[in-house]
Design a protein around this motif. Sequence first.
Motif, PDB file in Angstrom:
ATOM      1  N   UNK A  38       0.833  -1.206   0.000  1.00 17.17           N
ATOM      2  CA  UNK A  38       0.000   0.000   0.000  1.00 17.17           C
ATOM      3  C   UNK A  38       0.865   1.253   0.000  1.00 17.17           C
ATOM      4  N   UNK A  39       1.852   1.305   0.879  1.00 19.98           N
ATOM      5  CA  UNK A  39       2.729   2.487   0.976  1.00 19.98           C
ATOM      6  C   UNK A  39       3.496   2.690  -0.326  1.00 19.98           C
ATOM      7  N   UNK A  40       4.029   1.599  -0.875  1.00 20.04           N
ATOM      8  CA  UNK A  40       4.774   1.719  -2.129  1.00 20.04           C
ATOM      9  C   UNK A  40       3.906   2.202  -3.270  1.00 20.04           C
ATOM     10  N   UNK A  41       2.724   1.651  -3.372  1.00 17.76           N
ATOM     11  CA  UNK A  41       1.821   2.031  -4.465  1.00 17.76           C
ATOM     12  C   UNK A  41       1.358   3.481  -4.330  1.00 17.76           C
ATOM     13  N   UNK A  42       0.994   3.900  -3.124  1.00 17.74           N
ATOM     14  CA  UNK A  42       0.568   5.297  -2.954  1.00 17.74           C
ATOM     15  C   UNK A  42       1.745   6.243  -3.141  1.00 17.74           C
ATOM     16  N   UNK A  43       2.935   5.801  -2.761  1.00 22.91           N
ATOM     17  CA  UNK A  43       4.135   6.641  -2.907  1.00 22.91           C
ATOM     18  C   UNK A  43       4.425   6.957  -4.372  1.00 22.91           C
ATOM     19  N   UNK A  51      -4.362   1.218  -4.716  1.00 24.25           N
ATOM     20  CA  UNK A  51      -3.278   0.727  -3.855  1.00 24.25           C
ATOM     21  C   UNK A  51      -3.804  -0.262  -2.832  1.00 24.25           C
ATOM     22  N   UNK A  52      -4.963   0.033  -2.280  1.00 21.99           N
ATOM     23  CA  UNK A  52      -5.574  -0.846  -1.290  1.00 21.99           C
ATOM     24  C   UNK A  52      -5.905  -2.203  -1.903  1.00 21.99           C
ATOM     25  N   UNK A  53      -6.409  -2.197  -3.140  1.00 22.42           N
ATOM     26  CA  UNK A  53      -6.729  -3.461  -3.800  1.00 22.42           C
ATOM     27  C   UNK A  53      -5.471  -4.276  -4.086  1.00 22.42           C
ATOM     28  N   UNK A  54      -4.420  -3.640  -4.593  1.00 22.64           N
ATOM     29  CA  UNK A  54      -3.162  -4.343  -4.851  1.00 22.64           C
ATOM     30  C   UNK A  54      -2.597  -4.939  -3.565  1.00 22.64           C
ATOM     31  N   UNK A  55      -2.637  -4.167  -2.497  1.00 22.62           N
ATOM     32  CA  UNK A  55      -2.147  -4.638  -1.200  1.00 22.62           C
ATOM     33  C   UNK A  55      -2.975  -5.824  -0.723  1.00 22.62           C
ATOM     34  N   UNK A  56      -4.273  -5.731  -0.893  1.00 22.46           N
ATOM     35  CA  UNK A  56      -5.172  -6.824  -0.499  1.00 22.46           C
ATOM     36  C   UNK A  56      -4.859  -8.093  -1.278  1.00 22.46           C
ATOM     37  N   UNK A  57      -4.735  -7.981  -2.586  1.00 16.24           N
ATOM     38  CA  UNK A  57      -4.515  -9.138  -3.434  1.00 16.24           C
ATOM     39  C   UNK A  57      -3.229  -9.882  -3.056  1.00 16.24           C
ATOM     40  N   UNK A  58      -2.129  -9.170  -2.929  1.00 20.50           N
ATOM     41  CA  UNK A  58      -0.862  -9.827  -2.601  1.00 20.50           C
ATOM     42  C   UNK A  58      -0.868 -10.397  -1.183  1.00 20.50           C
ATOM     43  N   UNK A  59      -1.461  -9.670  -0.255  1.00 21.98           N
ATOM     44  CA  UNK A  59      -1.482 -10.181   1.120  1.00 21.98           C
ATOM     45  C   UNK A  59      -2.421 -11.373   1.274  1.00 21.98           C
TER      46      UNK A  59
END
Length: 145
Positions: A38-43, A51-59
């Motif tokens: 999430x931090x990397x994507x928003x950065x 970003x939240x969706x990408x973070x969710x998918x990988x986690x």
Amino acid sequence: MITLFNRGKALLEAHHLWNVFTYVFFGGLTTVVNIVVFAGATHVGISWQVSNFLAWLLSVLFAFVTNKLWVFNSHTESFSALVWEFAKFMFARVVSLGIDYACMFLFINAIGWSNMVAKILTQIVIIVANYAFSKFIIFKNKPTD
């Protein structure tokens, strides 16, 4: 060191807390994956929603493997049983994704907190919900004959 580990594990197992310990440990790692992505994507300028969706998918993918193998020690007899277990896991995680977005929207858009504060607080809610889903629905112990 192994003896200390075995003593600690035996103590936690005697109090029926080993699954909680391993869930917290691997849940912590899953949370790290979620927050770092999430931090990397928003950065790099991706919206918090994507970003939240990408973070969710990988986690979620990381969590399925760790929960199955090390937290709940789930053994499936066939490929179809594995697919069914994964489907239940994904369904529960989609439900928790809804909770995730609701909390994020509330904390960011309604209250005005920063993305990262909202993300960290939301993860606490998600960890509790996902443990309940995993323990009582997805990886529940099957009765033995």
